[in-house]
Design a protein around this motif. Structure first.
Motif, PDB file in Angstrom:
ATOM      1  N   ALA A 401      41.309  52.850  37.959  1.00 17.95           N
ATOM      2  CA  ALA A 401      42.065  53.252  37.948  1.00 17.95           C
ATOM      3  C   ALA A 401      42.810  51.408  38.296  1.00 17.95           C
ATOM      4  O   ALA A 401      44.122  50.733  38.021  1.00 17.95           O
ATOM      5  N   PRO A 407      46.682  52.375  33.736  1.00 17.98           N
ATOM      6  CA  PRO A 407      45.929  54.068  33.785  1.00 17.98           C
ATOM      7  C   PRO A 407      46.834  54.724  33.112  1.00 17.98           C
ATOM      8  O   PRO A 407      47.688  55.720  33.701  1.00 17.98           O
ATOM      9  N   TRP A 426      46.904  58.165  36.963  1.00 14.72           N
ATOM     10  CA  TRP A 426      46.704  58.076  35.809  1.00 14.72           C
ATOM     11  C   TRP A 426      47.621  59.465  35.102  1.00 14.72           C
ATOM     12  O   TRP A 426      48.580  59.955  35.510  1.00 14.72           O
ATOM     13  N   SER A 442      51.143  51.803  38.892  1.00 12.29           N
ATOM     14  CA  SER A 442      49.808  50.988  36.971  1.00 12.29           C
ATOM     15  C   SER A 442      49.084  49.448  38.630  1.00 12.29           C
ATOM     16  O   SER A 442      50.463  49.376  38.886  1.00 12.29           O
TER      17      SER A 442
END
Length: 454
Positions: A401, A407, A426, A442
């Protein structure tokens, strides 16, 4: 026993090495001189678990050698296993038997009385009878039998040495005795031995592949229904697989089947059934094929939606190029077909595969390839999991990630642990399963919140 194995592709190389390993004297024959040279040096032309060691051992023992001469093969032995390819014809869905016919025609002038040609290639029903007629004038003392292979790429050596069953189709007691002698070790170990007529033996292989393909397409059709209904296809598969009449094998919703066998075999079976007047009996195979092919376009469409409707300027990491794990075979690979489609529609695609990168690059040089997972996923807007390699199960989702731009995971093979990926930040998507999202920001969002560069 002395025997030849004609055709040193996937089936032929494995069969030749395994027959030599159990004590037979084997001569492998192929028209590809470069391949013969490699095999003679003990190097396998394919990636297959255990094959390199087996090949090196049997070549060194002297029980296995190779040649490009059918005449030498006919002089060496009276038993000839035919393992050449039967691809789909370019002008129809039927099997292309030109290589089978070429072997028979090439052997015929050199065959000694009492010879036996044993087909292992997957062929339309009636092929053995047609070849016997073809040989009636040029080699009248030669018999034709059929002995289909049931190998799975990735476990082919084990499947040959310890098969679930042996099937032989013969027209005489002599042919049966020869094949029982070939497989004495397996028979004594308790492997079921089915001796039947050639037509039934030919049908056993295509019927088995058609049944398995139908199971795969069935669960993928159910995954499509689950996507619409908001149900979970993975739980559904486990629940119906618990029924002993159904069983759990081949009930994994995902990207569908590919490779050199299932797709062309079910098409050739349907085409042959039409030719002999039994087309209505297998009309369902056309839908099995369509459902399977549709999984590839569905994966592309889903990826497009996850990227806001356009691939232009977006970077996608593709994990997997081989059609299945344990192999470097990219023939009719669903993973590679999806990767190519993404590229054609404007995405920047980087592909990783533990074994198949060289073959993938030869088939699709327009794609970018990475030799490690991190490089493939660096700054990716989307990660697609397309082949079930064990290496991908070992990925640390939290570490990955930190490398991607966003992600977002599309697990088209439905085999990664969605909860661990979701817990690592994610958004996880898979066919037939409810979406799992994370509240973890993210990399781009985190950078924006902290004032850093994305």
């Amino acid at each position: 026993m002395r025997m030849t194995v004609i055709g040193t592709g996937y089936v032929g190389t494995v069969h030749a090495a395994c027959m030599a390993d159990i004590g037979h004297q084997v001569l492998g024959i192929d028209i590809d001189a470069e391949r013969i040279a490699s095999l003679s040096a003990g190097r396998a032309p394919i990636h297959e678990s255990g094959l390199d060691e087996l090949l090196a051992r049997t070549v060194a023992s002297g029980r296995l050698r190779f040649s490009t001469s059918l005449a030498e093969g006919a002089a060496f032995a009276r038993t000839h296993f035919m393992c050449v390819g039967t691809p789909q014809r370019p002008d129809s869905k039927a099997a292309d038997l030109r290589y089978v016919d070429a072997v028979v025609d090439g052997l015929a002038p050199h065959l000694r009385p009492g010879s036996l040609i044993v087909g292992k290639s997957t062929v339309p029903v009636g092929t053995a009878a047609r070849l016997a007629e073809r040989l009636a004038e040029t080699a009248p003392d030669t018999e034709v039998a059929w002995n289909p292979e049931f190998l799975r790429e990735g476990s082919a050596v084990q499947d040959t040495m310890r098969p679930e069953r042996l099937v032989v189709g013969v027209t005489s007691r002599h042919a049966e005795a020869v094949l029982r002698a070939v497989y004495t070790r397996m028979i004594l170990d308790g492997v079921p031995f089915f001796c039947t007529d050639p037509a039934t033996a030919e049908l056993v292989k295509v019927a088995a592949n058609s049944f398995l393909a139908t199971k795969i397409s069935f669960i993928n059709a159910m995954a499509e229904v689950c996507d619409t209904a908001g149900a979970d296809a993975s739980v559904l598969a486990r629940a119906i697989g618990a029924d002993s009449r159904i069983g759990p094998r081949f009930l994994e919703p995902g990207l569908g089947f590919g490779g050199s066998c299932f797709p062309k075999d079910i098409r050739a079976f349907a085409a042959r059934a039409e030719e002999i007047g039994a087309g209505e009996a297998v009309v369902f195979l056309h839908e099995v094929d369509r459902i399977n092919t549709r999984q590839r376009s569905r994966a592309v469409d889903r990826a497009r939606r996850l990227l806001g409707g356009s691939f232009t300027g977006r970077r996608i990491a593709v994990l997997g190029a081989a059609f299945k794990p344990g192999s470097d075979d990219v023939r009719d690979s669903p993973a590679l077909a999806v990767a190519a489609a993404l590229h054609q529609q404007g995405a920047e695609v980087r592909v990783h595969d533990p074994q198949a990168v060289d073959n993938a690059r030869a088939a699709h040089p327009e794609l970018a390839y990475a030799l490690d997972i991190d490089k493939a996923c660096e700054d990716a807007d989307l990660v697609l999991h397309l082949t079930n390699w064990p290496e991908y199960q070992d990925i640390d989702p939290a570490a990955l990630a930190a490398l991607v731009r966003s992600p977002v995971l599309l697990d088209a093979r439905n085999s990664l642990d969605p909860r661990s990926w979701s817990a690592a930040g994610w958004a996880v998507h898979a066919p037939g399963r409810p979406r799992l999202s994370s509240t973890t920001p993210s990399k781009a969002k985190a950078a924006a919140l902290t004032g850093g560069a994305s």
